[in-house]
Write a protein that holds these residues in place. Structure first.
Motif, short mmCIF file in Angstrom:
data_model
loop_
_atom_site.label_atom_id
_atom_site.label_comp_id
_atom_site.label_asym_id
_atom_site.label_seq_id
_atom_site.Cartn_x
_atom_site.Cartn_y
_atom_site.Cartn_z
N GLY A 42 0.84 -1.20 0.00
CA GLY A 42 0.00 0.00 0.00
C GLY A 42 0.87 1.25 0.00
O GLY A 42 0.60 2.22 -0.73
N ARG A 43 1.93 1.22 0.81
CA ARG A 43 2.86 2.36 0.84
C ARG A 43 3.45 2.64 -0.54
O ARG A 43 3.56 3.79 -0.97
CB ARG A 43 4.05 2.03 1.75
CG ARG A 43 3.83 2.29 3.16
CD ARG A 43 4.88 1.61 4.04
NE ARG A 43 4.19 1.27 5.25
CZ ARG A 43 3.94 2.16 6.21
NH1 ARG A 43 4.40 3.37 6.12
NH2 ARG A 43 3.23 1.81 7.25
N LEU A 65 2.97 7.22 6.33
CA LEU A 65 4.36 6.98 5.90
C LEU A 65 5.32 6.92 7.09
O LEU A 65 6.25 6.12 7.11
CB LEU A 65 4.79 8.04 4.89
CG LEU A 65 4.01 8.01 3.57
CD1 LEU A 65 4.57 9.02 2.58
CD2 LEU A 65 4.02 6.62 2.93
N PHE A 66 5.05 7.73 8.12
CA PHE A 66 5.93 7.71 9.28
C PHE A 66 5.59 6.58 10.26
O PHE A 66 6.29 6.39 11.24
CB PHE A 66 5.95 9.07 9.98
CG PHE A 66 6.84 10.04 9.27
CD1 PHE A 66 8.19 10.10 9.56
CD2 PHE A 66 6.35 10.85 8.27
CE1 PHE A 66 9.03 10.96 8.88
CE2 PHE A 66 7.17 11.73 7.59
CZ PHE A 66 8.52 11.78 7.89
N SER A 67 4.55 5.82 9.98
CA SER A 67 4.26 4.68 10.86
C SER A 67 5.13 3.48 10.52
O SER A 67 5.14 2.50 11.26
CB SER A 67 2.78 4.29 10.74
OG SER A 67 2.53 3.73 9.46
N CYS A 68 5.87 3.56 9.44
CA CYS A 68 6.78 2.45 9.10
C CYS A 68 7.89 2.42 10.14
O CYS A 68 8.56 3.43 10.38
CB CYS A 68 7.37 2.66 7.71
SG CYS A 68 8.80 1.60 7.39
N VAL A 69 8.09 1.27 10.77
CA VAL A 69 9.07 1.18 11.85
C VAL A 69 10.42 0.64 11.36
O VAL A 69 11.27 0.28 12.16
CB VAL A 69 8.54 0.32 13.02
CG1 VAL A 69 7.33 0.97 13.65
CG2 VAL A 69 8.23 -1.10 12.57
N ALA A 70 10.57 0.59 10.05
CA ALA A 70 11.86 0.22 9.46
C ALA A 70 12.33 -1.17 9.90
O ALA A 70 13.52 -1.41 10.03
CB ALA A 70 12.92 1.28 9.80
N CYS A 71 11.36 -2.07 10.09
CA CYS A 71 11.72 -3.39 10.64
C CYS A 71 12.29 -4.32 9.58
O CYS A 71 12.86 -5.36 9.90
CB CYS A 71 10.49 -4.04 11.27
SG CYS A 71 9.29 -4.64 10.07
N ALA A 72 12.10 -3.99 8.31
CA ALA A 72 12.66 -4.75 7.18
C ALA A 72 12.01 -6.12 6.98
O ALA A 72 12.55 -6.94 6.24
CB ALA A 72 14.17 -4.89 7.31
#
Ligand code: FAD
Ligand code: SF4
Ligand code: SF4
Lengths: 390, 459
Positions: A42-43, A65-72
């Motif tokens: 979705g992003r 967009l800033f809710s992405c926690v960069a967890c990969a």
């Protein structure tokens, strides 16, 4: 925008939402909010629409967009090998675009401002950076073998400080030669980078590198996997090349050699892979080596472990901004439930951010008394102390 | 609109309703070629009661409701063609019960294929369900209600044949159970009662919302193997498939023909997947399958590809990830396919049609078929890749899909999970009395015409 050429290649198939065994959703913001807009696919499509001016950078889009926690998790499990490695880079580039346009959620803006003004996301005074050492005799870094880089959470958060003390104390007991920068330490910048503030990240990295160079630092032990990630993978790009270890990597060979009393009470422990140690840097073994070296400790795995671990939800600056905390089903909450379901009495972590996230989640999920969240050196220390008492 | 939003919030909670541009944009399209259609609201219910209340509200205000699983059908069936509410069912994803002895699973409609697969692996390792090759986020309900097929379909038919019962909410708000569960606490079969489940199968969400369903489970073999049989003449395929299916050894029998990689071009491959609980049984099955087509092998006009274990792995994977990767063929994130349900007799004709359309319209293609039942019919697919960033390329794929749908209907096949325009092609050839009956049924079930309007309609 950098990486924009991959956006339209996303098929929205959704493999990226899941772990390898498909057991449940593994993207923390999607898990919390459940709208497809919060999923990695979705992003991809939303960012494309933003660049095409089909969507405006509304407050909601910023939150998404800033809710992405960069967890990969998406990077690991997207099924398209030709662009999967660039997914998170694209998400960060989109954040950067919003940062540059001044379109960021207030919590992110305030967090970045505090880092800029105070060198840490809490906005606390720099001179209090070594407050965590209270009760411990830790030398300033001079000619010791290692610089112990404590990071923001270990320096200022109450729970983080406990962990910093525990790790430093254990390193001392095991004879590791290290010193700290104290007030000369500033944020490693990993979270600023993950929040898309590339310039601030560069500034912090350059400042830290200047300090390291002036103090003759060659080897660094980090408390936080986030700092470990920045120093190992990003600082070389700014000219800072160091031998970087996460503390669990230092403990692993030493704990194996340490002497423990044989009559330790049994303890069933499950280990949570932090994203910056695990998926980002493929270090799965060291913390497990530490835990399995302890007499009486039985290590059990959760259904999602190693590259399939569910993130605590604290990355990408969320431990400070709490954007995903407003969702009903937080990943930290789900994760502590999963830990309890594994039959473990202790959820072990090797990251102060994870510890902070889970401490709250255990309370919210009413698991206090059933599940204790401990950092791995705390478990080692408990057993060493018993040995010394014996 | 404000009052409707407020009413929806009261039903499912603020966090699970959106009328915001971001959700309206993303939920307006699926990964296929069908044009975007914006919903007014996206709503995520968590219980049958919430679904019921949403339908009562929608019925009262004549607001269209479009049920959505994972939206992976690719043919745009869950777009809001006439606006209204998209009902994203994925919060309702509980696995309610697995009856090991009677081999069925009862799940909520939003439960995904992947979740059930993982759940069975952990809690009931002797059982499995027939998973499609759709990405694992696909919902079980979304797949069953379109008559999907999957990894045990050669042995046991369409996934709708594996359905034991349904709980549905009718457009007018009644919660209704169909199958044994209507009369018993057990969800063991649709027989012996009048089989009303058919009112919700193949209708593209136009008759009501499925909230629970029970599906049959099957033995999960300890050892699994695949053979890949290759020939160059499409006219031989019906007989090859007939012989292989006659052994009744396979769980899954699929054919694939692709121009890429280069070594595969021009060859017709048949994958035959089978399993067993002992190695001896597996070898015995392998020998029977080989014997069934030995005549072709002896005449050296077809044969099995010798394959090391690593090469077999992608063919044993459930679901097969490599199918999704077809979307990147044109570096453009898209493909859509026409899946035509048709008799196996038509294999060669169907194949030639695909080659002709791909060459005439210059589209990147992949062709194949899944044999459903023991040669009882097949789902022959024509997949066309496109570059989402290039409208002309999307249009090219669209034209190929349209041409395929039309020709397939004329050939005697029926496009499956057909796009709204393809549904019209089907209706064109359908017995008018069947279509009239469909409309009468819809008028009774859905007097306000709220369920996924624009589907199964002439205009
Ligand atoms: C790479 C790939 C491979 C595929 N392979 C296969 C395959 O092997 N076999 C196969 O069968 N399919 C396959 N598909 C097609 C499709 O993805 C699957 O059938 C999938 O299971 C559909 O489920 P969904 O949840 O995505 O349904 P959706 O697309 O969300 O919905 C499908 C239809 O059902 C309706 N619907 C959904 N939920 C409900 C409900 N609760 N109540 C009433 N109506 C509802 C929708 O309105 C829509 O009309 C494949 C797709 C892809 C992309
Ligand atoms: S990011 Fe990759 S796995 Fe996720 S939806 Fe897009 S293509 Fe699929
Ligand atoms: S990095 Fe993690 S949080 Fe961000 S989109 Fe990917 S899976 Fe979700």
């Amino acid at each position: 925008m950098q990486y924009e050429e991959i956006l339209h290649r996303c098929f929205r198939c959704g493999y990226c939402k899941l772990p390898e065994n498909y057991v449940d959703f593994n993207c923390p913001p999607y898990l919390s909010f459940r709208f497809e807009t919060y999923s990695p696919g979705g992003r991809m499509w939303l960012i494309r629409a933003l660049l095409d001016n089909k969507l405006a950078p509304t407050g909601r889009l910023q939150e998404i967009l800033f809710s992405c926690v960069a967890c990969a998790n998406c990077v690991t499990h997207c099924t398209f090998p030709k662009f999967k490695d660039q997914l998170l880079l694209a998400f960060t580039a989109a954040k950067e675009q919003l940062v540059n346009g001044g379109k960021v959620p207030p919590a992110v803006r305030d967090c970045l401002t505090r880092i800029y003004q105070h060198g840490n996301p809490y906005g606390h005074a720099r001179k209090k950076r070594d407050a965590w050492t209270d009760g411990l005799k830790v030398e300033p870094y001079s000619d010791q073998e290692y610089l112990f880089f404590v990071g923001d959470v270990g320096s200022y958060d109450t729970r983080g400080q406990e962990i910093a003390r525990s790790v430093a104390g254990l390193l001392q007991k095991l004879g590791v030669s290290f010193g700290i920068l104290g007030a000369d330490e500033i944020s490693d910048g990993n979270e600023a980078g993950a929040m898309g503030e590339a310039e601030l990240f560069k500034y912090l990295a350059e400042e830290n590198i200047k300090t390291f160079e002036s103090r003759g630092v060659e080897k660094i032990i980090t408390l936080s996997p986030h700092g470990y990630n920045a120093f190992k993978n990003d600082y070389p790009g700014f000219g800072g090349n160091y031998s970087v270890l996460h503390y669990s990597q230092v403990l692993a060979p030493l704990v194996k050699k340490a002497a423990f009393a044989p009559d330790q009470p049994p303890l069933r422990v499950t280990y949570h892979d932090s994203c910056y140690l695990g998926r980002h840097n493929m270090e799965y073994g060291a913390p497990r080596t530490v835990l399995t070296a302890l007499p009486g400790v039985e290590l059990v795995e959760m259904q999602r472990c190693f590259q399939n671990a569910l993130c605590c939800g604290g990355g990408g600056g969320n431990v400070f901004t709490d954007i995903i905390g407003s969702g009903r089903q937080t990943s930290a909450g789900v994760r502590v439930g999963e830990a309890a379901a594994s039959g473990a009495g202790v959820l072990a972590v090797a990251c102060p951010q994870c510890a902070v996230m889970f401490a709250d989640a255990v309370k919210v999920q009413n698991l206090e008394g059933r599940l204790a969240v401990k950092e791995i050196s705390e478990i080692v220390n408990e057993r060493l102390i018993k040995q010394e008492v014996n | 609109m404000k009052e409707i939003l407020q009413a929806l919030v009261e039903i499912v909670g603020t966090e699970f309703v959106s009328d915001q541009p971001e959700e309206r944009y993303l939920y307006s399209m699926d990964p296929g070629t069908m044009p975007a259609r914006e919903p007014d609201f996206v709503v995520m219910p968590d219980s049958t009661e919430q679904v019921r209340q949403v339908l009562l509200l929608a019925n009262q205000h004549k607001i269209p409701v479009v049920p959505l699983g994972a939206g992976l059908v690719l043919s745009g069936l869950s777009r809001a063609l006439k606006g209204g509410i998209i009902l994203d069912m994925k919060r309702m994803n509980r696995i309610i019960e697995v009856n090991e002895m009677s081999r069925y699973a009862l799940v909520e409609a939003g439960a995904s294929q992947g979740m059930l697969q993982a759940y069975l692996k952990k809690h009931h390792p002797r059982l499995k369900h027939s998973a499609p090759d759709a990405p694992p986020a696909a919902t079980i309900a979304g797949n069953v209600c379109i008559h999907g097929s999957g990894h045990i379909s050669h042995a046991h038919g369409f996934h709708s044949d594996m359905l034991n019962g349904l709980e549905v909410v009718l457009p007018t708000g009644e919660v209704t159970r169909l199958g044994s569960c209507a009369t018993s606490d057990y969800w063991f079969s649709r027989a012996p009662l009048p089989d009303l489940a058919g009112l919700f199968l193949g209708w593209a969400g136009t008759t009501g919302v499925i909230t629970k369903l029970a599906i049959k489970l099957y033995p999960n073999y300890r050892f699994n193997d695949v053979g890949v049989f290759v020939c160059e003449d499409a006219r031989l395929m019906p007989d090859i498939l007939y012989r292989m299916s006659e052994t009744q050894m396979a769980e899954d029998l699929t054919a694939w023909m692709t121009p890429k990689p280069d070594w595969a071009r021009g060859f017709l491959h048949s994958n035959i997947n089978y399993g067993a609980n002992t190695k001896e049984e597996l070898i015995w099955k392998r020998n029977l399958i080989r014997a069934s087509v030995s005549e072709y092998i002896d005449r050296k006009i077809a044969g099995f590809i010798p394959m090391p274990a690593a090469m077999k792995q992608p063919f044993l994977e459930v679901p097969a990830r490599q199918l999704s990767r077809f979307a990147d063929v044109r570096k453009g994130g898209g493909f859509e396919y026409v899946g035509v349900i048709m008799p196996v007799d038509l294999f060669a004709e169907a194949y030639e049609l695909g080659l002709e359309i791909a060459s005439r319209l210059s589209v990147s293609y992949s062709l194949g078929a899944r044999i459903i039942g023991i040669n009882h019919c097949m789902m022959f697919f024509y997949a066309y890749a496109f570059n989402r960033a290039d409208p002309a390329d999307v249009q090219r794929a669209q034209r190929a899909l349209e041409a395929t749908n039309r020709a397939a209907v004329d050939m005697g096949g029926i496009p499956w999970k057909a796009e709204a325009p393809a549904q019209k092609e089907i209706i064109r050839k359908m017995d008018p009395n069947m279509f009239a009956l469909m409309n009468r049924i819809r008028a009774v079930l859905d007097p306000a015409g709220i369920m996924n309007p624009g589907n199964w309609e002439i205009d």
